[in-house]
Write a protein that holds these residues in place. Structure first.
Motif, short mmCIF file in Angstrom:
data_model
loop_
_atom_site.label_atom_id
_atom_site.label_comp_id
_atom_site.label_asym_id
_atom_site.label_seq_id
_atom_site.Cartn_x
_atom_site.Cartn_y
_atom_site.Cartn_z
N SER A 1 5.65 -5.52 2.18
CA SER A 1 4.24 -5.12 2.30
C SER A 1 4.11 -3.77 1.60
CB SER A 1 3.84 -5.00 3.77
OG SER A 1 4.30 -3.78 4.30
N PRO A 2 2.90 -3.40 1.22
CA PRO A 2 2.72 -2.09 0.58
C PRO A 2 3.00 -0.93 1.53
CG PRO A 2 0.86 -3.51 0.08
CD PRO A 2 1.67 -4.19 1.14
N GLY A 3 2.90 -1.14 2.83
CA GLY A 3 3.21 -0.10 3.80
C GLY A 3 2.16 0.99 3.86
N MET A 4 2.45 2.02 4.64
CA MET A 4 1.51 3.12 4.82
C MET A 4 1.42 4.02 3.58
SD MET A 4 2.06 4.20 8.77
CE MET A 4 0.80 5.45 8.68
N ASP A 5 2.54 4.19 2.90
CA ASP A 5 2.53 5.01 1.67
C ASP A 5 2.30 4.09 0.46
OD1 ASP A 5 4.99 3.76 1.79
OD2 ASP A 5 6.09 5.48 0.98
N ARG A 6 1.27 3.30 0.60
CA ARG A 6 0.88 2.24 -0.31
C ARG A 6 0.94 2.65 -1.78
NH1 ARG A 6 -2.40 -2.42 0.62
NH2 ARG A 6 -1.77 -2.08 2.76
N PRO A 7 1.72 1.93 -2.59
CA PRO A 7 1.71 2.20 -4.03
C PRO A 7 0.39 1.71 -4.63
CG PRO A 7 3.11 0.32 -3.56
CD PRO A 7 2.65 0.85 -2.24
N LEU A 8 -0.07 2.39 -5.65
CA LEU A 8 -1.29 2.01 -6.34
C LEU A 8 -0.94 1.63 -7.77
CD1 LEU A 8 -3.58 4.89 -5.01
CD2 LEU A 8 -3.40 2.54 -4.14
N PHE A 9 -1.41 0.46 -8.20
CA PHE A 9 -1.05 -0.06 -9.52
C PHE A 9 -2.24 -0.18 -10.46
CE2 PHE A 9 2.12 -1.71 -6.57
CZ PHE A 9 3.30 -1.43 -7.23
N ASP B 1 -2.57 4.57 -18.11
CA ASP B 1 -1.39 4.14 -18.88
C ASP B 1 -0.23 5.13 -18.78
OD1 ASP B 1 -2.79 1.91 -19.63
OD2 ASP B 1 -3.33 2.69 -21.61
N LEU B 2 -0.51 6.39 -18.41
CA LEU B 2 0.56 7.38 -18.26
C LEU B 2 1.19 7.37 -16.87
CD1 LEU B 2 -0.62 10.68 -20.00
CD2 LEU B 2 1.09 9.04 -20.77
N ILE B 3 0.54 6.69 -15.91
CA ILE B 3 1.03 6.74 -14.52
C ILE B 3 2.24 5.84 -14.36
CG2 ILE B 3 0.47 6.26 -12.11
CD1 ILE B 3 -2.42 7.11 -12.77
N ASP B 4 3.35 6.45 -13.95
CA ASP B 4 4.59 5.72 -13.71
C ASP B 4 4.61 5.21 -12.27
OD1 ASP B 4 7.18 4.74 -14.28
OD2 ASP B 4 8.07 6.50 -13.32
N LYS B 5 4.18 6.07 -11.34
CA LYS B 5 4.23 5.72 -9.92
C LYS B 5 3.14 6.51 -9.20
CE LYS B 5 7.60 5.41 -6.23
NZ LYS B 5 8.42 4.26 -6.11
N ALA B 6 2.43 5.83 -8.31
CA ALA B 6 1.39 6.49 -7.52
C ALA B 6 1.41 5.92 -6.11
CB ALA B 6 0.02 6.27 -8.16
N ASN B 7 1.28 6.80 -5.12
CA ASN B 7 1.28 6.37 -3.72
C ASN B 7 0.22 7.12 -2.94
OD1 ASN B 7 4.29 6.10 -4.67
ND2 ASN B 7 4.05 4.72 -2.94
N VAL B 8 -0.36 6.41 -1.97
CA VAL B 8 -1.24 7.05 -1.00
C VAL B 8 -0.34 7.81 -0.03
CG1 VAL B 8 -2.87 6.62 0.88
CG2 VAL B 8 -2.97 5.23 -1.19
N ILE B 9 -0.73 9.03 0.33
CA ILE B 9 0.03 9.81 1.32
C ILE B 9 -0.54 9.46 2.68
CG2 ILE B 9 0.61 12.12 2.14
CD1 ILE B 9 0.32 13.06 -0.80
#
Length: 152
Positions: free
Chosen positions: A79-87, A140-148
Motif C-alpha cells: 500500500s502507499p502507506g502514510m508517507d504516500r509516494p507521489l508519482f 520530469d526532474l522529480i526522482d522521489k516525492a512523499n507526503v510527510i
C-alpha cells in the motif's frame, strides 16, 4: 519516466485494476543482477496483506509470461502507506496543503532536496513552498516525492 518503467506500467496497471485496485505507482530499482520492482496499490477500503498477495500472484504470472525484466528481481506489492509516494501531477494536486519531501534527479536552483508545503500544480510543474520561497519543480526532474505524515 524511463521506457522500462513505462513498459512495466503498461503491463502491470491493467492487471491491478482488473482485480479492483488502483495502481498508485511503480518503482523499478535496477541494481545490477538483483533488481527490485515495487508496485503500490490502493483501494477505497484500504489495503491488507491479502490484497497485496492477490495482486502479487496475478502480476507475477503476467511478468513470467511477458518477461520484461531480463535479470533476477524481487517483486514487492505494497500500500502507499502514510508517507504516500507521489508519482503523477494528479496525485500532487490531490495533496495540495500537505507537507511533502521531494528529491530531484539533478539539481534545480542549486539543490536536489526540498521539504515544504505543497502549494499546487501549474502545467508540468509542482509548486512547493520552502520557508518563504516558492519553487516550481518540473515533474520530469522529480526522482522521489512523499507526503510527510501528520500525527494530530
Amino acid at each position: 519516466m524511463s521506457s522500462k518503467l513505462e513498459q512495466l506500467q503498461a503491463l502491470v496497471a491493467p492487471v491491478v485494476e482488473a482485480l479492483g485496485y488502483q495502481c498508485w505507482g511503480i518503482e523499478f530499482l535496477s541494481q545490477g543482477r538483483h533488481s527490485l520492482l515495487r508496485i503500490y496499490i490502493d483501494h477505497a477500503d484500504g489495503v491488507l496483506i491479502d490484497d497485496c498477495e492477490k495482486v502479487s500472484r496475478q502480476v507475477s504470472g503476467v511478468l513470467d509470461v511477458e518477461d520484461p525484466i531480463a535479470a533476477e528481481y524481487t517483486l514487492e506489492v505494497s500500500s502507499p502507506g502514510m508517507d504516500r509516494p507521489l508519482f503523477t501531477l494528479e496525485q500532487f494536486a490531490s495533496y495540495v496543503g500537505e507537507q511533502v519531501k521531494i528529491k530531484l534527479r539533478s539539481p534545480f536552483e542549486g539543490r536536489r532536496n526540498f521539504q515544504g508545503l505543497l502549494r499546487g500544480v501549474e502545467e508540468q510543474d509542482v509548486v512547493v513552498q520552502v520557508d518563504d520561497h516558492e519553487f516550481l519543480l518540473p515533474i520530469d526532474l522529480i526522482d522521489k516525492a512523499n507526503v510527510i505524515p501528520r500525527f494530530d
